[in-house]
Design a protein around this motif. Structure first.
Motif, PDB file in Angstrom:
ATOM      1  N   ARG A 231       0.820  -1.204   0.000  1.00 55.13           N
ATOM      2  CA  ARG A 231       0.000   0.000   0.000  1.00 55.13           C
ATOM      3  C   ARG A 231       0.860   1.262   0.000  1.00 55.13           C
ATOM      4  N   SER A 232       1.949   1.253   0.762  1.00 54.59           N
ATOM      5  CA  SER A 232       2.802   2.439   0.801  1.00 54.59           C
ATOM      6  C   SER A 232       3.406   2.711  -0.575  1.00 54.59           C
ATOM      7  N   GLU A 233       3.779   1.648  -1.288  1.00 58.22           N
ATOM      8  CA  GLU A 233       4.300   1.825  -2.643  1.00 58.22           C
ATOM      9  C   GLU A 233       3.220   2.383  -3.563  1.00 58.22           C
ATOM     10  N   GLU A 234       2.005   1.855  -3.414  1.00 53.35           N
ATOM     11  CA  GLU A 234       0.908   2.362  -4.231  1.00 53.35           C
ATOM     12  C   GLU A 234       0.665   3.840  -3.964  1.00 53.35           C
ATOM     13  N   VAL A 235       0.684   4.229  -2.689  1.00 46.96           N
ATOM     14  CA  VAL A 235       0.377   5.617  -2.371  1.00 46.96           C
ATOM     15  C   VAL A 235       1.508   6.548  -2.806  1.00 46.96           C
ATOM     16  N   ARG A 236       2.708   6.058  -2.916  1.00 49.36           N
ATOM     17  CA  ARG A 236       3.764   6.880  -3.509  1.00 49.36           C
ATOM     18  C   ARG A 236       3.459   7.133  -4.986  1.00 49.36           C
ATOM     19  N   GLU A 237       2.860   6.147  -5.650  1.00 50.41           N
ATOM     20  CA  GLU A 237       2.397   6.364  -7.021  1.00 50.41           C
ATOM     21  C   GLU A 237       1.205   7.325  -7.038  1.00 50.41           C
TER      22      GLU A 237
END
Length: 299
Positions: A231-237
């Motif tokens: 999720r953290s990677e997604e939210v960086r996107e």
């Protein structure tokens, strides 16, 4: 059909389980095959008749449809790794939570190699819906792919023939949804510290009566504990999507940090052993909030 699954994590395995009974030829590749988690993935694949490939290129050779379901940061690298081995005219459905800009870069790689890139925006959590999860398709080849994937059991509809529209819809939604997850963990844990959680929940129920905050709180804690890293990677996107619109992503950046923080705690074993039945399954969010508060006291 011959279908290739790039990424054999939670989403990839669910898709394999739903596609295998129809007799499709399934191949898959996942970087986790090389580490300690590989045994579990190999056992799952063997049970379904999924052939595991040693590389991205091997996995997509001869496939009519490639389903890319990896972490957000890997969306473009995976497209780059798969493109040279794609069969001419093969569909490449990118299900990753990446920014419109990243989707366009991935499309250039796939299309230049003779494949047909279609962006896919998964519009809610996959496990409750499985292959029937609401899915937006985008790009010039989206209309051609729609009846094919729906024939496989998907619940897809074309969002736009223009690349980036479907992913922008997903990303802007995630500012809210992933942000709400982070806010609930922060709010509820702080409320637990001050002993005011019941009053906070009562106030939320009065202001937003359509939500069962006890149940929703437990679900948010569960999902972030289990999938906070992804999720953290997604939210960086998501943050990058906001930047591409010309806005500074204050909210999205904070959400990414909170999701990653919980993921770090999970990796340190605070919530129990990952992969066991009890991990990230507490029906009472207070159990997990208390673990967090205890860890802060130790620090």
């Amino acid at each position: 059909m011959h279908i290739s699954l790039i990424g054999y994590g939670e989403v990839g395995r669910i898709l394999a389980e739903d596609l295998a009974p129809a007799g499709h030829t399934l191949t898959a590749h996942d970087l986790k095959l090389a580490d300690a988690r590989g045994h579990t993935l190999r056992a799952h694949a063997a049970g379904l008749g999924v052939r595991l490939a040693a590389s991205h290129a091997e996995a997509v050779q001869g496939a009519e449809l490639v389903l890319s379901a990896v972490t957000a940061s890997q969306a473009v690298p995976v497209a780059e790794a798969c493109a040279p081995a794609l069969a001419a005219g093969a569909f490449f459905l990118d299900l990753n939570s990446a920014s419109p800009g990243a989707k366009c870069r991935a499309a250039e790689l796939v299309n230049a190699a003779g494949g047909r890139y279609v962006e896919g925006a998964v519009m809610t959590s996959v496990p409750p819906y499985r292959i029937q999860v609401p899915l937006l398709l985008g790009g010039p080849d989206a209309a051609a792919l729609e009846p094919i994937v729906n024939g496989l059991g998907f619940a897809a509809r074309v969002s736009s023939p223009q690349l980036g529209v479907a992913s922008a819809t997903k990303m802007c939604r995630s500012v809210m949804i992933k942000g709400l997850e982070a806010m609930v963990i922060e709010s509820f844990t702080a409320a637990r510290h001050y002993g005011v959680e019941d009053a906070v929940l009562a106030s939320l129920a009065e202001t937003l009566p359509g939500i069962d905050w006890e149940k929703q709180g437990a679900y948010f804690f569960q999902r972030v504990i289990e999938h906070g890293r992804r999720r953290s990677e997604e939210v960086r996107e998501v943050a990058q999507t906001v930047r591409e619109a010309g806005l500074e992503p204050h909210s999205a950046s904070g959400t990414a940090e909170r999701q990653a923080w919980v993921a770090d705690l999970a990796d340190d074993g605070l919530f129990g052993e990952r992969g066991t039945p009890a991990f990230a399954r507490s029906a009472d969010w207070r159990v997990e909030a208390d673990r967090i508060l205890q860890s802060l006291k130790r620090d």
